[in-house]
Design an enzyme around this catalytic site. Sequence first.
Site, PDB file in Angstrom:
ATOM      1  CE  LYS A   1       4.077  -5.749  -2.321  1.00  0.00           C
ATOM      2  NZ  LYS A   1       3.411  -4.440  -2.253  1.00  0.00           N
TER       3      LYS A   1
ATOM      4  N   GLY B   1       2.250  -1.235  -5.778  1.00  0.00           N
ATOM      5  CA  GLY B   1       1.973   0.118  -6.281  1.00  0.00           C
ATOM      6  C   GLY B   1       0.516   0.325  -6.647  1.00  0.00           C
TER       7      GLY B   1
HETATM    8  N1  LIG Z   1      -2.821   4.240   9.436  1.00  0.00           N
HETATM    9  C1  LIG Z   1      -1.532   4.591   9.439  1.00  0.00           C
HETATM   10  N2  LIG Z   1      -0.978   5.154  10.533  1.00  0.00           N
HETATM   11  C2  LIG Z   1       0.321   5.513  10.537  1.00  0.00           C
HETATM   12  N3  LIG Z   1       1.157   5.355   9.485  1.00  0.00           N
HETATM   13  C3  LIG Z   1       0.662   4.791   8.371  1.00  0.00           C
HETATM   14  C4  LIG Z   1      -0.699   4.384   8.285  1.00  0.00           C
HETATM   15  N4  LIG Z   1      -0.918   3.880   7.057  1.00  0.00           N
HETATM   16  C5  LIG Z   1       0.245   3.966   6.417  1.00  0.00           C
HETATM   17  N5  LIG Z   1       1.210   4.504   7.197  1.00  0.00           N
HETATM   18  C6  LIG Z   1       2.606   4.761   6.816  1.00  0.00           C
HETATM   19  O1  LIG Z   1       2.622   5.286   5.495  1.00  0.00           O
HETATM   20  C7  LIG Z   1       3.665   4.694   4.729  1.00  0.00           C
HETATM   21  C8  LIG Z   1       3.061   3.989   3.522  1.00  0.00           C
HETATM   22  O2  LIG Z   1       2.198   2.951   3.959  1.00  0.00           O
HETATM   23  P1  LIG Z   1       2.236   1.508   3.306  1.00  0.00           P
HETATM   24  O3  LIG Z   1       3.611   0.933   3.346  1.00  0.00           O
HETATM   25  O4  LIG Z   1       1.156   0.729   3.959  1.00  0.00           O
HETATM   26  O5  LIG Z   1       1.881   1.872   1.792  1.00  0.00           O
HETATM   27  P2  LIG Z   1       1.712   0.895   0.526  1.00  0.00           P
HETATM   28  O6  LIG Z   1       0.563   1.406  -0.252  1.00  0.00           O
HETATM   29  O7  LIG Z   1       1.656  -0.504   1.017  1.00  0.00           O
HETATM   30  O8  LIG Z   1       3.063   1.119  -0.295  1.00  0.00           O
HETATM   31  P3  LIG Z   1       3.715   0.136  -1.418  1.00  0.00           P
HETATM   32  O9  LIG Z   1       3.199   0.605  -2.734  1.00  0.00           O
HETATM   33  O10 LIG Z   1       5.188   0.394  -1.244  1.00  0.00           O
HETATM   34  O11 LIG Z   1       3.346  -1.289  -1.105  1.00  0.00           O
HETATM   35  C9  LIG Z   1       4.417   3.752   5.675  1.00  0.00           C
HETATM   36  O12 LIG Z   1       5.499   4.439   6.222  1.00  0.00           O
HETATM   37  C10 LIG Z   1       3.386   3.445   6.747  1.00  0.00           C
HETATM   38  O13 LIG Z   1       3.947   3.120   7.996  1.00  0.00           O
HETATM   39 MG   LIG Z   2       2.848  -2.110   0.582  1.00  0.00          MG
END
Ligand SMILES: Nc1ncnc2c1ncn2[C@@H]1O[C@H](COP(=O)(O)OP(=O)(O)OP(=O)(O)O)[C@@H](O)[C@H]1O
Ligand SMILES: [Mg+2]
Length: 216
Positions: free
Chosen positions: A33, A106
């Site tokens: 990342k 993002g």
């Molecule tokens: N398959 C899943 N089952 C349960 N919870 C999930 C799942 N996918 C995502 N989440 C939850 O949704 C939220 C957002 O997920 P994640 O952090 O992966 O998003 P992101 O796209 O990586 O965000 P960022 O832009 O901040 O990097 C988190 O709280 C994560 O635990």
């Molecule tokens: Mg993320």
Amino acid sequence: MKSAIVVAGTDTDVGKTVFAAALVATLDGYYWKPVQAGIDGETDAEIVRRLSGLPAERVLPEVYRLTTAASPHLAAERDGVEIDFEGLANAPVFAQERAVVIEGAGGLLVPLTRNLLQIELFARWGAPVVLVASTRLGTINHSLLSVEALKRRRIPLLGVAFVGEENADSERTITEMGGVSHLGRLPMLDPLDAGLLRDAFADRFNAADFLAPVPP
Ligand SMILES: Nc1ncnc2c1ncn2[C@@H]1O[C@H](COP(=O)(O)OP(=O)(O)OP(=O)(O)O)[C@@H](O)[C@H]1O
Ligand SMILES: [Mg+2]
């Protein structure tokens, strides 16, 4: 040079980190990342460590750990640093002996600096992209806009990985109208842990899809 796969999102908070953890565990690769904006609580790299079970040395260090949870350009300004686009574009990370799963910050069009967007970094890398999209309301618009932006820049797109409850019509509409592959859908897992995540990925995705060359 081994393969790199960029995990890009239609937005923040769509599930890129969770999906990337599953993908990198399956490929037994590296996770990276490069730009982490917001370091309160668990960072994305720490979440991937926990959810993938990868050894610590396969989670590569971030290049930027910015204090503020905001768009990278603004988070960088607040910390008094400027993101070095050329430095990231030429990062030696691709010369690894295993696949490197790179998570974006993002959505695609977030600025890294006042005049460069993250998608331009992805275009420079030229590595295949997995677009992570939610299945919630609004996803058709976000996803089709994202596909259009990738295609306009001729960035190879492996397909869309959905995250969330099944939404058959949205998934169909995005993949048909976007002309992209449906790679699979990760359901919301409860509890969200490494074992369940690995099983869900194995059931619903085909690891070979992520290593296949993308037609131009
Ligand atoms: N398959 C899943 N089952 C349960 N919870 C999930 C799942 N996918 C995502 N989440 C939850 O949704 C939220 C957002 O997920 P994640 O952090 O992966 O998003 P992101 O796209 O990586 O965000 P960022 O832009 O901040 O990097 C988190 O709280 C994560 O635990
Ligand atoms: Mg993320």
